[in-house]
Design a protein around this motif. Structure first.
Motif, PDB file in Angstrom:
ATOM      1  N   ALA A   1     -18.223 -42.122 -22.143  1.00  0.00           N
ATOM      2  CA  ALA A   1     -16.878 -42.697 -22.066  1.00  0.00           C
ATOM      3  C   ALA A   1     -15.899 -41.711 -21.442  1.00  0.00           C
ATOM      4  CB  ALA A   1     -16.405 -43.092 -23.468  1.00  0.00           C
ATOM      5  N   PHE A   2     -16.042 -40.430 -21.772  1.00  0.00           N
ATOM      6  CA  PHE A   2     -15.165 -39.399 -21.217  1.00  0.00           C
ATOM      7  C   PHE A   2     -15.349 -39.303 -19.698  1.00  0.00           C
ATOM      8  CE2 PHE A   2     -13.794 -35.130 -20.148  1.00  0.00           C
ATOM      9  CZ  PHE A   2     -12.659 -34.962 -20.927  1.00  0.00           C
ATOM     10  N   TYR A   3     -16.598 -39.292 -19.249  1.00  0.00           N
ATOM     11  CA  TYR A   3     -16.879 -39.244 -17.809  1.00  0.00           C
ATOM     12  C   TYR A   3     -16.331 -40.491 -17.112  1.00  0.00           C
ATOM     13  CZ  TYR A   3     -19.948 -35.142 -17.740  1.00  0.00           C
ATOM     14  OH  TYR A   3     -20.429 -33.873 -17.802  1.00  0.00           O
ATOM     15  N   GLU A   4     -16.517 -41.652 -17.752  1.00  0.00           N
ATOM     16  CA  GLU A   4     -16.056 -42.903 -17.155  1.00  0.00           C
ATOM     17  C   GLU A   4     -14.535 -42.895 -16.992  1.00  0.00           C
ATOM     18  OE1 GLU A   4     -16.610 -46.777 -15.605  1.00  0.00           O
ATOM     19  OE2 GLU A   4     -18.096 -45.264 -16.165  1.00  0.00           O
ATOM     20  N   ALA A   5     -13.820 -42.388 -17.998  1.00  0.00           N
ATOM     21  CA  ALA A   5     -12.362 -42.331 -17.920  1.00  0.00           C
ATOM     22  C   ALA A   5     -11.914 -41.392 -16.801  1.00  0.00           C
ATOM     23  CB  ALA A   5     -11.792 -41.878 -19.265  1.00  0.00           C
ATOM     24  N   CYS A   6     -12.558 -40.240 -16.679  1.00  0.00           N
ATOM     25  CA  CYS A   6     -12.203 -39.288 -15.625  1.00  0.00           C
ATOM     26  C   CYS A   6     -12.449 -39.893 -14.244  1.00  0.00           C
ATOM     27  CB  CYS A   6     -13.001 -37.996 -15.783  1.00  0.00           C
ATOM     28  SG  CYS A   6     -12.543 -37.025 -17.229  1.00  0.00           S
ATOM     29  N   TRP A   7     -13.568 -40.612 -14.114  1.00  0.00           N
ATOM     30  CA  TRP A   7     -13.888 -41.220 -12.825  1.00  0.00           C
ATOM     31  C   TRP A   7     -12.857 -42.288 -12.445  1.00  0.00           C
ATOM     32  CZ3 TRP A   7     -16.111 -40.200  -8.596  1.00  0.00           C
ATOM     33  CH2 TRP A   7     -16.533 -41.202  -7.727  1.00  0.00           C
ATOM     34  N   LYS A   8     -12.393 -43.058 -13.418  1.00  0.00           N
ATOM     35  CA  LYS A   8     -11.390 -44.090 -13.143  1.00  0.00           C
ATOM     36  C   LYS A   8     -10.060 -43.460 -12.731  1.00  0.00           C
ATOM     37  CE  LYS A   8     -13.158 -48.029 -15.660  1.00  0.00           C
ATOM     38  NZ  LYS A   8     -13.115 -48.879 -14.440  1.00  0.00           N
ATOM     39  N   LEU A   9      -9.711 -42.327 -13.336  1.00  0.00           N
ATOM     40  CA  LEU A   9      -8.479 -41.639 -12.943  1.00  0.00           C
ATOM     41  C   LEU A   9      -8.589 -41.119 -11.512  1.00  0.00           C
ATOM     42  CD1 LEU A   9      -7.556 -39.660 -16.188  1.00  0.00           C
ATOM     43  CD2 LEU A   9      -6.262 -41.518 -15.130  1.00  0.00           C
TER      44      LEU A   9
ATOM     45  N   ILE B   1      -5.911 -39.280 -19.938  1.00  0.00           N
ATOM     46  CA  ILE B   1      -7.292 -39.589 -20.309  1.00  0.00           C
ATOM     47  C   ILE B   1      -7.340 -40.493 -21.535  1.00  0.00           C
ATOM     48  CG2 ILE B   1      -9.442 -38.591 -21.165  1.00  0.00           C
ATOM     49  CD1 ILE B   1      -9.039 -36.250 -19.346  1.00  0.00           C
ATOM     50  N   ARG B   2      -6.474 -40.253 -22.516  1.00  0.00           N
ATOM     51  CA  ARG B   2      -6.475 -41.094 -23.726  1.00  0.00           C
ATOM     52  C   ARG B   2      -6.149 -42.544 -23.385  1.00  0.00           C
ATOM     53  NH1 ARG B   2      -3.283 -43.151 -27.847  1.00  0.00           N
ATOM     54  NH2 ARG B   2      -4.308 -43.091 -29.885  1.00  0.00           N
ATOM     55  N   ARG B   3      -5.127 -42.759 -22.570  1.00  0.00           N
ATOM     56  CA  ARG B   3      -4.761 -44.119 -22.190  1.00  0.00           C
ATOM     57  C   ARG B   3      -5.897 -44.797 -21.418  1.00  0.00           C
ATOM     58  NH1 ARG B   3       0.703 -45.589 -22.327  1.00  0.00           N
ATOM     59  NH2 ARG B   3       0.350 -47.004 -20.577  1.00  0.00           N
ATOM     60  N   THR B   4      -6.571 -44.037 -20.567  1.00  0.00           N
ATOM     61  CA  THR B   4      -7.675 -44.592 -19.789  1.00  0.00           C
ATOM     62  C   THR B   4      -8.862 -44.913 -20.681  1.00  0.00           C
ATOM     63  OG1 THR B   4      -6.952 -43.248 -17.905  1.00  0.00           O
ATOM     64  CG2 THR B   4      -9.132 -44.234 -17.765  1.00  0.00           C
TER      65      THR B   4
ATOM     66  N   GLY C   1       1.660 -26.798 -20.632  1.00  0.00           N
ATOM     67  CA  GLY C   1       2.090 -28.129 -20.212  1.00  0.00           C
ATOM     68  C   GLY C   1       0.994 -28.971 -19.598  1.00  0.00           C
ATOM     69  N   GLN C   2      -0.039 -28.338 -19.064  1.00  0.00           N
ATOM     70  CA  GLN C   2      -1.111 -29.098 -18.417  1.00  0.00           C
ATOM     71  C   GLN C   2      -1.935 -29.904 -19.414  1.00  0.00           C
ATOM     72  OE1 GLN C   2      -3.359 -26.180 -16.177  1.00  0.00           O
ATOM     73  NE2 GLN C   2      -2.138 -26.527 -14.317  1.00  0.00           N
ATOM     74  N   ALA C   3      -2.138 -29.355 -20.600  1.00  0.00           N
ATOM     75  CA  ALA C   3      -2.962 -30.035 -21.605  1.00  0.00           C
ATOM     76  C   ALA C   3      -2.366 -31.388 -21.975  1.00  0.00           C
ATOM     77  CB  ALA C   3      -3.107 -29.157 -22.848  1.00  0.00           C
ATOM     78  N   ASN C   4      -1.064 -31.437 -22.154  1.00  0.00           N
ATOM     79  CA  ASN C   4      -0.403 -32.689 -22.524  1.00  0.00           C
ATOM     80  C   ASN C   4      -0.507 -33.717 -21.398  1.00  0.00           C
ATOM     81  OD1 ASN C   4       1.150 -34.024 -24.632  1.00  0.00           O
ATOM     82  ND2 ASN C   4       2.821 -34.049 -23.159  1.00  0.00           N
ATOM     83  N   THR C   5      -0.348 -33.266 -20.170  1.00  0.00           N
ATOM     84  CA  THR C   5      -0.453 -34.164 -19.014  1.00  0.00           C
ATOM     85  C   THR C   5      -1.846 -34.793 -18.932  1.00  0.00           C
ATOM     86  OG1 THR C   5       1.138 -32.829 -17.783  1.00  0.00           O
ATOM     87  CG2 THR C   5      -0.263 -34.302 -16.505  1.00  0.00           C
ATOM     88  N   ILE C   6      -2.873 -33.963 -19.059  1.00  0.00           N
ATOM     89  CA  ILE C   6      -4.252 -34.448 -18.981  1.00  0.00           C
ATOM     90  C   ILE C   6      -4.588 -35.342 -20.170  1.00  0.00           C
ATOM     91  CG2 ILE C   6      -6.669 -33.736 -19.036  1.00  0.00           C
ATOM     92  CD1 ILE C   6      -5.825 -31.211 -17.535  1.00  0.00           C
ATOM     93  N   ALA C   7      -4.163 -34.919 -21.367  1.00  0.00           N
ATOM     94  CA  ALA C   7      -4.521 -35.636 -22.590  1.00  0.00           C
ATOM     95  C   ALA C   7      -3.985 -37.062 -22.601  1.00  0.00           C
ATOM     96  CB  ALA C   7      -4.009 -34.870 -23.808  1.00  0.00           C
ATOM     97  N   ILE C   8      -2.717 -37.224 -22.227  1.00  0.00           N
ATOM     98  CA  ILE C   8      -2.112 -38.559 -22.256  1.00  0.00           C
ATOM     99  C   ILE C   8      -2.804 -39.486 -21.262  1.00  0.00           C
ATOM    100  CG2 ILE C   8      -0.009 -39.854 -21.742  1.00  0.00           C
ATOM    101  CD1 ILE C   8       1.565 -37.471 -22.840  1.00  0.00           C
TER     102      ILE C   8
END
Length: 326
Positions: free
Chosen positions: A217-225, A49-52, A40-47
């Motif tokens: 882009a991946f790092y930037e999205a994680c930082w914004k979250l 990060i993708r939206r961000t 269940g954690q993968a889906n939570t993280i994926a949604i």
């Protein structure tokens, strides 16, 4: 030094780059894996990060163009220029820029035909970089001047001008600016058995326009979250009209999240000057953890840094992690 007192907790969570391709200057691809995750954690993280990635990672684009010619409407044609005004605006919209600075910046094109005008002909501030200088803008078929003043902005999402601003005034045209360096994001979740439990692996595929690499882009999205969530750990509760302060235990010490950030945050995220950024790169200092370790070993390396940058670094550590470097 303070770094001696920090103990970075080693999480079993592993992030890896599985594939990285640069098919062209404006087409980058990256594939990444994140594992092991509980069910269940993968889906939570994926949604999240993708939206961000698609909506909040910032990019730099041309937002206005002022053409120094008498123009009636968007679809007007100009003598000696093959493209209509509308076509030129669409070509300007496709130009990919990269900048770490916010605010409104001016740029211009000043040339004379006959010739093909490309993105390389744009005169920009030194802080803004053109990703692909071959991007076509206009074809000048005669010896006519082509003078265009441009406005460049760093923003997020798709900036659509309102109806009133769409009407050009004195040759000034708004451009639907796609400040979105991420072209597309896909993810897939794979389950596997680990010992007696079911674990998940998250696979991300990211395509960018070259304004950022997929990794950036991946790092930037994680930082914004992280920026979005961390304030929720430090709240004020309104009780009978009076605000009562409470802090969750996670903020009473350097928590696991704070420790782990040192391993992944980069010095260029502090928005330092290009001179000081080069200084860090020359001494192989890329992450915040590198800075703390190196400054402990050889503080003389940073004697030539300007006071403004040193102050910015100290304020960052104080604000984000409660660490006083003085």
């Amino acid at each position: 030094m303070i770094w001696d007192k920090l103990e970075i907790s080693k999480s079993p969570l592993q992030w890896k780059c599985l594939d990285s391709k640069t098919e062209s200057k404006r087409y980058h691809y990256g594939r990444f894996s994140l594992s092991p995750l509980l069910k269940g954690q993968a889906n939570t993280i994926a949604i999240a990060i993708r939206r961000t990635l698609l909506g909040e990672v910032e990019g730099t684009s041309i937002t206005y163009a002022k053409i120094e010619k008498t123009i009636v409407h968007d679809y007007s044609t100009m003598s000696g220029i093959k493209e209509s005004v509308h076509d030129i605006l669409l070509n300007l919209k496709e130009i990919v820029l990269k900048s770490e600075l916010y605010g409104i910046h001016k740029a211009s094109i000043c040339t004379v035909g006959p010739r093909n005008v490309t993105a390389q002909d744009i005169i920009l501030p030194s802080s803004i970089k053109i990703i692909d200088g071959t991007q076509h803008i206009a074809s000048l078929t005669k010896s006519v001047p082509f003078n265009v003043m441009l406005t460049v902005e760093r923003n997020q999402g798709y900036a659509i001008p309102n109806q009133s601003s769409r009407r050009h005034k004195n040759g000034l045209f708004p451009i639907d600016a796609p400040c979105m360096p991420v072209r597309n994001v896909n993810f897939s979740i794979h389950s596997y058995k680990s010992e007696n439990d079911i674990r998940e692996m998250l696979i991300f595929e990211i395509w960018t326009n070259g304004g950022l690499t997929p990794r950036e882009a991946f790092y930037e999205a994680c930082w914004k979250l992280i920026d979005l969530i961390v304030p929720l750990l430090h709240l004020e509760e309104d009780i009978n009209g009076a605000k009562e302060f409470f802090a969750l235990p996670i903020l009473t010490r350097m928590d696991k999240l704070g420790k782990a950030l040192f391993q992944h945050l980069f010095m260029n995220q502090l928005e330092l000057s290009s001179k000081n950024s080069s200084c860090f790169q020359q001494t192989f200092i890329y992450r915040l953890s590198d800075f703390l370790n190196y400054s402990r070993q050889n503080s003389k390396t940073f004697e030539h840094l300007d006071k403004k940058s040193i102050k910015k670094i100290m304020e960052f550590f104080q604000k984000r992690f409660g660490i006083n470097l003085t």
